[in-house]
Design a protein around this motif. Structure first.
Motif, PDB file in Angstrom:
ATOM      1  N   PRO A  11       1.091  -1.043  -0.009  1.00  0.00           N
ATOM      2  CA  PRO A  11       0.265   0.042   0.122  1.00  0.00           C
ATOM      3  C   PRO A  11       0.566   1.242  -0.434  1.00  0.00           C
ATOM      4  O   PRO A  11       0.376   2.358  -0.252  1.00  0.00           O
ATOM      5  N   LEU A  12       2.277   1.101   0.511  1.00  0.00           N
ATOM      6  CA  LEU A  12       3.253   2.483   0.840  1.00  0.00           C
ATOM      7  C   LEU A  12       3.763   2.553  -0.461  1.00  0.00           C
ATOM      8  O   LEU A  12       4.428   3.433  -0.731  1.00  0.00           O
ATOM      9  N   PHE A  13       3.461   0.994  -1.612  1.00  0.00           N
ATOM     10  CA  PHE A  13       4.778   1.696  -2.828  1.00  0.00           C
ATOM     11  C   PHE A  13       4.470   2.816  -3.737  1.00  0.00           C
ATOM     12  O   PHE A  13       5.640   3.586  -4.664  1.00  0.00           O
ATOM     13  N   GLU A  14       2.960   3.127  -4.017  1.00  0.00           N
ATOM     14  CA  GLU A  14       2.761   4.288  -4.612  1.00  0.00           C
ATOM     15  C   GLU A  14       3.513   5.663  -3.844  1.00  0.00           C
ATOM     16  O   GLU A  14       3.942   5.813  -4.729  1.00  0.00           O
ATOM     17  N   LYS A  15       2.975   5.782  -2.848  1.00  0.00           N
ATOM     18  CA  LYS A  15       3.817   6.969  -2.288  1.00  0.00           C
ATOM     19  C   LYS A  15       5.674   6.860  -2.433  1.00  0.00           C
ATOM     20  O   LYS A  15       5.766   7.824  -2.567  1.00  0.00           O
ATOM     21  N   ALA A  16       5.823   6.061  -1.794  1.00  0.00           N
ATOM     22  CA  ALA A  16       7.412   6.341  -2.522  1.00  0.00           C
ATOM     23  C   ALA A  16       7.994   6.011  -3.176  1.00  0.00           C
ATOM     24  O   ALA A  16       8.581   6.813  -3.637  1.00  0.00           O
ATOM     25  N   PHE A  17       7.363   5.546  -3.950  1.00  0.00           N
ATOM     26  CA  PHE A  17       8.259   5.709  -5.525  1.00  0.00           C
ATOM     27  C   PHE A  17       7.458   7.316  -6.166  1.00  0.00           C
ATOM     28  O   PHE A  17       8.033   7.875  -6.876  1.00  0.00           O
ATOM     29  N   ALA A  18       6.297   7.672  -5.770  1.00  0.00           N
ATOM     30  CA  ALA A  18       6.024   8.905  -6.354  1.00  0.00           C
ATOM     31  C   ALA A  18       7.010  10.310  -5.256  1.00  0.00           C
ATOM     32  O   ALA A  18       7.475  10.378  -6.549  1.00  0.00           O
ATOM     33  N   TYR A  19       7.251   9.935  -4.671  1.00  0.00           N
ATOM     34  CA  TYR A  19       8.313  10.571  -3.353  1.00  0.00           C
ATOM     35  C   TYR A  19       9.576  10.519  -4.984  1.00  0.00           C
ATOM     36  O   TYR A  19      10.463  11.753  -4.969  1.00  0.00           O
ATOM     37  N   ILE A  20       9.689   9.872  -4.881  1.00  0.00           N
ATOM     38  CA  ILE A  20      11.395   8.816  -5.722  1.00  0.00           C
ATOM     39  C   ILE A  20      11.998   9.995  -6.636  1.00  0.00           C
ATOM     40  O   ILE A  20      12.545  10.762  -7.345  1.00  0.00           O
ATOM     41  N   LYS A  21      10.571   9.775  -7.652  1.00  0.00           N
ATOM     42  CA  LYS A  21      11.273   9.811  -8.763  1.00  0.00           C
ATOM     43  C   LYS A  21      10.197  11.728  -9.080  1.00  0.00           C
ATOM     44  O   LYS A  21      10.356  12.493  -9.462  1.00  0.00           O
ATOM     45  N   GLY A  22      10.137  12.001  -7.274  1.00  0.00           N
ATOM     46  CA  GLY A  22       9.863  13.856  -7.955  1.00  0.00           C
ATOM     47  C   GLY A  22      10.906  14.615  -6.812  1.00  0.00           C
ATOM     48  O   GLY A  22      10.377  15.686  -6.701  1.00  0.00           O
TER      49      GLY A  22
END
Length: 150
Positions: free
Chosen positions: A17-28
């Motif tokens: 459930p937290l991967f979308e948020k984690a990858f959005a952070y990384i890519k941002g």
């Protein structure tokens, strides 16, 4: 374990459930400009650490052949060249010391079953069943490690 490029990270968002948020952070982030330090992504449920350190020899890294019980690592190589040793936890037979609950780490005296290389822009997802020895290479390595609570 999953190894891929950040361009394909969307394929793995459904795993946790937290991967979308984690990858959005990384890519941002402008990863190359990001200073070493800790960064909160979602409270204590997802935290990033950025660091720049000298690479280790395989022997040095394998001395701390590690895995975690309560966190999944998303390790992103920012600069340098890195190899990581890996072996499934179920195949490891020689735990070194007791599990450290404070640091969420267990160490093993086993040798990695394989090594894989990473280039900047690639990431690896290491689950609790993935024993790993990171930071193998030459020169300096800059990376981000996101700790995601299981």
């Amino acid at each position: 374990m999953v190894l891929d490029t950040l361009a394909n990270s969307h394929k793995y968002q459904g795993i946790h459930p937290l991967f979308e948020k984690a990858f959005a952070y990384i890519k941002g982030q402008d990863l190359k400009a990001l200073e070493d330090g800790k960064y909160e992504i979602d409270g204590d449920r997802a935290v990033a650490a950025v660091f720049t350190k000298p690479a280790k020899t395989a022997e040095e890294s394998n001395d701390k052949f590690e895995c975690h019980d309560r966190h999944i690592d998303i390790q992103v190589l920012i600069s340098g060249e890195e190899s990581i040793g890996w072996k499934p936890r179920a195949s490891c037979r020689h735990q070194k010391g007791d599990y450290n609950a404070e640091k969420d780490v267990s160490f093993y005296a086993d040798a990695p079953e394989m090594y894989f290389g990473m280039q900047p822009g690639q990431f690896v997802i290491l689950f609790p069943e993935d024993v790993h020895s990171p930071m193998i290479g030459k020169g300096e390595i800059k990376k981000m490690v996101v700790k995601v609570k299981v």
